[in-house]
Motif scaffolding. Structure first.
Motif, PDB file in Angstrom:
ATOM      1  N   MET A 146      30.668  35.081  35.113  1.00  0.00           N
ATOM      2  CA  MET A 146      31.716  35.949  35.154  1.00  0.00           C
ATOM      3  C   MET A 146      33.042  35.694  34.465  1.00  0.00           C
ATOM      4  N   LEU A 147      33.581  36.802  33.870  1.00  0.00           N
ATOM      5  CA  LEU A 147      34.748  36.715  32.920  1.00  0.00           C
ATOM      6  C   LEU A 147      35.910  37.268  33.683  1.00  0.00           C
ATOM      7  N   LEU A 148      37.094  36.390  33.652  1.00  0.00           N
ATOM      8  CA  LEU A 148      38.105  36.791  34.547  1.00  0.00           C
ATOM      9  C   LEU A 148      39.431  37.091  33.560  1.00  0.00           C
ATOM     10  N   ALA A 149      40.235  38.038  33.698  1.00  0.00           N
ATOM     11  CA  ALA A 149      41.381  38.253  32.858  1.00  0.00           C
ATOM     12  C   ALA A 149      42.748  38.284  33.735  1.00  0.00           C
ATOM     13  N   GLY A 150      43.829  37.964  33.407  1.00  0.00           N
ATOM     14  CA  GLY A 150      45.058  37.800  34.095  1.00  0.00           C
ATOM     15  C   GLY A 150      45.935  39.016  33.125  1.00  0.00           C
ATOM     16  N   SER A 151      46.737  39.431  33.951  1.00  0.00           N
ATOM     17  CA  SER A 151      47.530  40.503  33.107  1.00  0.00           C
ATOM     18  C   SER A 151      49.164  40.243  33.172  1.00  0.00           C
ATOM     19  N   LYS A 152      49.736  40.916  32.416  1.00  0.00           N
ATOM     20  CA  LYS A 152      51.124  40.767  32.443  1.00  0.00           C
ATOM     21  C   LYS A 152      51.869  41.401  33.537  1.00  0.00           C
ATOM     22  N   GLU A 153      51.413  42.256  34.475  1.00  0.00           N
ATOM     23  CA  GLU A 153      51.874  42.747  35.503  1.00  0.00           C
ATOM     24  C   GLU A 153      51.291  41.861  36.676  1.00  0.00           C
ATOM     25  N   GLY A 154      50.561  40.691  36.451  1.00  0.00           N
ATOM     26  CA  GLY A 154      50.049  39.944  37.713  1.00  0.00           C
ATOM     27  C   GLY A 154      48.929  39.950  38.205  1.00  0.00           C
ATOM     28  N   HIS A 155      47.951  41.209  37.476  1.00  0.00           N
ATOM     29  CA  HIS A 155      46.845  41.493  38.201  1.00  0.00           C
ATOM     30  C   HIS A 155      45.816  40.223  37.502  1.00  0.00           C
ATOM     31  N   ILE A 156      44.710  40.481  38.191  1.00  0.00           N
ATOM     32  CA  ILE A 156      43.457  39.712  37.968  1.00  0.00           C
ATOM     33  C   ILE A 156      42.353  40.523  37.983  1.00  0.00           C
ATOM     34  N   MET A 157      41.371  40.540  36.965  1.00  0.00           N
ATOM     35  CA  MET A 157      40.206  41.394  36.905  1.00  0.00           C
ATOM     36  C   MET A 157      39.205  40.631  36.919  1.00  0.00           C
ATOM     37  N   CYS A 158      37.799  41.014  37.260  1.00  0.00           N
ATOM     38  CA  CYS A 158      36.831  40.061  37.229  1.00  0.00           C
ATOM     39  C   CYS A 158      35.698  41.035  36.941  1.00  0.00           C
ATOM     40  N   TRP A 159      34.658  40.434  35.838  1.00  0.00           N
ATOM     41  CA  TRP A 159      33.654  41.227  35.218  1.00  0.00           C
ATOM     42  C   TRP A 159      32.458  40.384  35.730  1.00  0.00           C
ATOM     43  N   SER A 160      31.205  40.931  35.620  1.00  0.00           N
ATOM     44  CA  SER A 160      29.991  40.199  35.825  1.00  0.00           C
ATOM     45  C   SER A 160      29.506  40.507  34.459  1.00  0.00           C
ATOM     46  N   ILE A 161      29.140  39.433  33.604  1.00  0.00           N
ATOM     47  CA  ILE A 161      28.650  39.286  32.308  1.00  0.00           C
ATOM     48  C   ILE A 161      27.474  38.645  31.923  1.00  0.00           C
ATOM     49  N   ALA A 162      26.742  38.284  32.998  1.00  0.00           N
ATOM     50  CA  ALA A 162      25.392  37.469  32.854  1.00  0.00           C
ATOM     51  C   ALA A 162      24.420  38.171  32.118  1.00  0.00           C
ATOM     52  N   SER A 163      24.287  39.372  32.776  1.00  0.00           N
ATOM     53  CA  SER A 163      22.946  40.113  32.139  1.00  0.00           C
ATOM     54  C   SER A 163      23.182  40.740  30.733  1.00  0.00           C
ATOM     55  N   PHE A 164      24.582  40.936  30.351  1.00  0.00           N
ATOM     56  CA  PHE A 164      24.941  41.197  29.040  1.00  0.00           C
ATOM     57  C   PHE A 164      24.694  40.288  28.017  1.00  0.00           C
ATOM     58  N   LEU A 165      25.122  38.968  28.383  1.00  0.00           N
ATOM     59  CA  LEU A 165      24.662  37.819  27.721  1.00  0.00           C
ATOM     60  C   LEU A 165      23.445  37.434  27.016  1.00  0.00           C
ATOM     61  N   GLU A 166      22.513  37.703  28.455  1.00  0.00           N
ATOM     62  CA  GLU A 166      21.321  37.451  28.111  1.00  0.00           C
ATOM     63  C   GLU A 166      20.706  38.103  26.862  1.00  0.00           C
ATOM     64  N   ASN A 208      21.836  46.259  29.880  1.00  0.00           N
ATOM     65  CA  ASN A 208      22.482  45.156  30.288  1.00  0.00           C
ATOM     66  C   ASN A 208      23.820  45.393  30.126  1.00  0.00           C
ATOM     67  N   GLN A 209      24.573  45.830  31.316  1.00  0.00           N
ATOM     68  CA  GLN A 209      25.802  46.306  31.349  1.00  0.00           C
ATOM     69  C   GLN A 209      26.777  45.195  31.705  1.00  0.00           C
ATOM     70  N   ILE A 210      28.283  45.465  31.076  1.00  0.00           N
ATOM     71  CA  ILE A 210      29.207  44.468  31.696  1.00  0.00           C
ATOM     72  C   ILE A 210      29.897  45.319  33.017  1.00  0.00           C
ATOM     73  N   LYS A 211      29.795  44.754  34.093  1.00  0.00           N
ATOM     74  CA  LYS A 211      30.507  45.386  35.226  1.00  0.00           C
ATOM     75  C   LYS A 211      31.597  44.857  35.901  1.00  0.00           C
ATOM     76  N   GLU A 212      32.628  45.785  35.807  1.00  0.00           N
ATOM     77  CA  GLU A 212      33.900  45.147  36.503  1.00  0.00           C
ATOM     78  C   GLU A 212      33.662  45.101  37.862  1.00  0.00           C
ATOM     79  N   GLU A 213      34.016  44.143  38.833  1.00  0.00           N
ATOM     80  CA  GLU A 213      33.481  43.898  40.103  1.00  0.00           C
ATOM     81  C   GLU A 213      34.776  43.981  40.938  1.00  0.00           C
ATOM     82  N   LEU A 214      35.848  43.140  40.501  1.00  0.00           N
ATOM     83  CA  LEU A 214      36.901  42.899  41.403  1.00  0.00           C
ATOM     84  C   LEU A 214      38.215  43.044  40.746  1.00  0.00           C
ATOM     85  N   CYS A 215      39.168  43.517  41.398  1.00  0.00           N
ATOM     86  CA  CYS A 215      40.613  43.202  40.677  1.00  0.00           C
ATOM     87  C   CYS A 215      41.603  42.866  41.912  1.00  0.00           C
TER      88      CYS A 215
END
Length: 173
Positions: free
Chosen positions: A47-67, A74-81
């Motif tokens: 998973m890849l996590l990003a934080g924003s200037k407005e205080g949000h956290i976004m989470c992507w599933s990247i495992a299949s893409f990196l394989e 093999n797509q990158i899927k945003e799963e949660l914010c």
């Protein structure tokens, strides 16, 4: 290996170690185009996590893409914010064994979140111990009023398009 960089326009660029752009991601959540200020992955890079200037956290599933990044299936899927802070996120850390995310804000607050659903677990300096197993009680920090959003549909890559809008003058007005 892939390198990731976060940008002011809200996109994340994934680079090869040779310096070639492999993929460009835009958040597909309801918080797009916000400057990103922090990035991290879990140890196994699933998973890849990003934080924003407005205080949000976004989470992507990247495992299949990196394989196999060349395979278009093999797509990158945003799963949660979720909204973690009312101010800019300056640091993120994913602790895989306990399955928690630690976030830090420019205001000095450090908070703990359940990694799978974005549920708030507490803050550093609180008088009680963290209850990592009690995620059924959905609470929020006092300065956050949005519950986590689980992204269910498949993310589709968004191409940036440039449009030209000619200036039209209406002499009758």
């Amino acid at each position: 290996p892939i390198l990731a960089s976060a940008h002011e326009n809200g996109c994340i660029c994934l680079w090869s170690t040779q310096g070639n752009l492999v993929k460009e991601l835009l958040p597909f959540s309801k918080y797009p185009s916000v400057p990103l200020t922090a990035l991290c992955t879990d140890i196994s890079t699933k998973m890849l996590l990003a934080g924003s200037k407005e205080g949000h956290i976004m989470c992507w599933s990247i495992a299949s893409f990196l394989e196999d990044p060349q395979n278009s299936k093999n797509q990158i899927k945003e799963e949660l914010c979720w909204r973690a802070h009312s101010n800019e996120v300056v640091a993120l850390f994913h602790e895989e064994e306990k399955n928690v995310v630690v976030t830090a804000s420019i205001d000095g607050s450090v908070r703990l979140w359940h990694a799978m659903d974005g549920y708030y677990l507490g803050y550093f300096g609180q008088p009680r111990k963290f209850e990592l197993s009690d995620i059924h009680r959905l609470i929020l920090p006092c300065d956050v009023n949005n519950f986590p959003t689980i992204i269910k549909e498949e993310s589709k890559h968004v191409e940036k398009k440039n449009f030209e809008y000619p200036l039209m003058l209406d002499r009758d007005k």
